[in-house]
Design a protein around this motif. Structure first.
Motif, PDB file in Angstrom:
ATOM      1  N   VAL A  57      -2.390   2.605   4.411  1.00  0.00           N
ATOM      2  CA  VAL A  57      -2.420   1.551   3.391  1.00  0.00           C
ATOM      3  C   VAL A  57      -1.014   1.050   3.087  1.00  0.00           C
ATOM      4  O   VAL A  57      -0.802  -0.154   2.916  1.00  0.00           O
ATOM      5  N   LEU A  58      -0.053   1.955   3.047  1.00  0.00           N
ATOM      6  CA  LEU A  58       1.318   1.584   2.726  1.00  0.00           C
ATOM      7  C   LEU A  58       2.112   1.118   3.942  1.00  0.00           C
ATOM      8  O   LEU A  58       3.318   0.876   3.849  1.00  0.00           O
ATOM      9  N   GLN A  59       1.431   1.016   5.075  1.00  0.00           N
ATOM     10  CA  GLN A  59       2.017   0.488   6.310  1.00  0.00           C
ATOM     11  C   GLN A  59       3.308   1.223   6.691  1.00  0.00           C
ATOM     12  O   GLN A  59       4.352   0.628   6.951  1.00  0.00           O
ATOM     13  N   ILE A  60       3.197   2.541   6.707  1.00  0.00           N
ATOM     14  CA  ILE A  60       4.333   3.371   7.077  1.00  0.00           C
ATOM     15  C   ILE A  60       3.882   4.352   8.162  1.00  0.00           C
ATOM     16  O   ILE A  60       2.846   4.997   8.020  1.00  0.00           O
ATOM     17  N   SER A  61       4.616   4.412   9.235  1.00  0.00           N
ATOM     18  CA  SER A  61       4.249   5.304  10.330  1.00  0.00           C
ATOM     19  C   SER A  61       4.607   6.740   9.967  1.00  0.00           C
ATOM     20  O   SER A  61       5.491   6.972   9.133  1.00  0.00           O
ATOM     21  N   PRO A  62       3.949   7.712  10.584  1.00  0.00           N
ATOM     22  CA  PRO A  62       4.305   9.115  10.333  1.00  0.00           C
ATOM     23  C   PRO A  62       5.780   9.393  10.611  1.00  0.00           C
ATOM     24  O   PRO A  62       6.429  10.115   9.858  1.00  0.00           O
ATOM     25  N   ASN A  63       6.323   8.796  11.666  1.00  0.00           N
ATOM     26  CA  ASN A  63       7.747   9.007  11.985  1.00  0.00           C
ATOM     27  C   ASN A  63       8.652   8.404  10.922  1.00  0.00           C
ATOM     28  O   ASN A  63       9.636   9.013  10.516  1.00  0.00           O
ATOM     29  N   GLU A  64       8.308   7.197  10.463  1.00  0.00           N
ATOM     30  CA  GLU A  64       9.100   6.548   9.421  1.00  0.00           C
ATOM     31  C   GLU A  64       9.030   7.354   8.120  1.00  0.00           C
ATOM     32  O   GLU A  64      10.037   7.559   7.443  1.00  0.00           O
ATOM     33  N   PHE A  65       7.824   7.841   7.799  1.00  0.00           N
ATOM     34  CA  PHE A  65       7.655   8.666   6.607  1.00  0.00           C
ATOM     35  C   PHE A  65       8.494   9.938   6.712  1.00  0.00           C
ATOM     36  O   PHE A  65       9.208  10.300   5.781  1.00  0.00           O
ATOM     37  N   ALA A  66       8.401  10.598   7.855  1.00  0.00           N
ATOM     38  CA  ALA A  66       9.152  11.838   8.058  1.00  0.00           C
ATOM     39  C   ALA A  66      10.648  11.600   7.905  1.00  0.00           C
ATOM     40  O   ALA A  66      11.357  12.401   7.303  1.00  0.00           O
ATOM     41  N   GLU A  67      11.113  10.482   8.432  1.00  0.00           N
ATOM     42  CA  GLU A  67      12.529  10.141   8.320  1.00  0.00           C
ATOM     43  C   GLU A  67      12.920   9.906   6.857  1.00  0.00           C
ATOM     44  O   GLU A  67      13.964  10.371   6.402  1.00  0.00           O
ATOM     45  N   GLU A  68      12.061   9.208   6.115  1.00  0.00           N
ATOM     46  CA  GLU A  68      12.373   8.906   4.715  1.00  0.00           C
ATOM     47  C   GLU A  68      12.390  10.145   3.832  1.00  0.00           C
ATOM     48  O   GLU A  68      13.187  10.225   2.904  1.00  0.00           O
TER      49      GLU A  68
END
Length: 83
Positions: A57-68
Motif C-alpha cells: 500500500v505504501l509503495q515501498i519494496s522490501p529492499n527499500e524498507f530494509a535500507e530505510e
C-alpha cells in the motif's frame, strides 16, 4: 531505535509523503484504522504478512524498507511469504 519504532517512523512518513489517509491505508491493507494508528505510534508490532501488506500500500519494496530501517532482509524470504 527499535525495529518497531523504525517501522513506525517509515510507515508514518511514507503515508504522509504519499498523502494517504490512515483510513485509506487500513482499508486497502485490510486492517482496522486502529491497527494502522498503533503501528504508526509503535504501540504494536505488525506480523510479517501485515508488514508486507503495508509495504504494498505504501509503495515501498522490501529492499527499500530494509535500507530505510537499517536491517538486512533476504529478498528470497520476502518473496516466499508473498507467494
Amino acid at each position: 531505535m527499535t525495529l518497531k519504532k523504525k517501522f513506525a517512523y517509515v510507515a508514518f512518513h511514507r503515508r504522509n509523503d504519499l498523502k494517504l489517509t490512515q483510513e485509506y491505508v487500513a482499508e486497502t491493507a485490510e486492517l482496522s484504522v486502529r491497527s494502522v494508528q498503533y503501528i504508526e505510534k509503535a504501540k504494536w508490532t505488525p506480523a510479517r504478512e501485515t508488514m508486507l501488506k503495508l509495504m504494498i500500500v505504501l509503495q515501498i519494496s522490501p529492499n527499500e524498507f530494509a535500507e530505510e530501517v537499517g536491517v538486512d532482509v533476504p529478498v528470497s524470504a520476502v518473496q516466499e511469504s508473498i507467494s
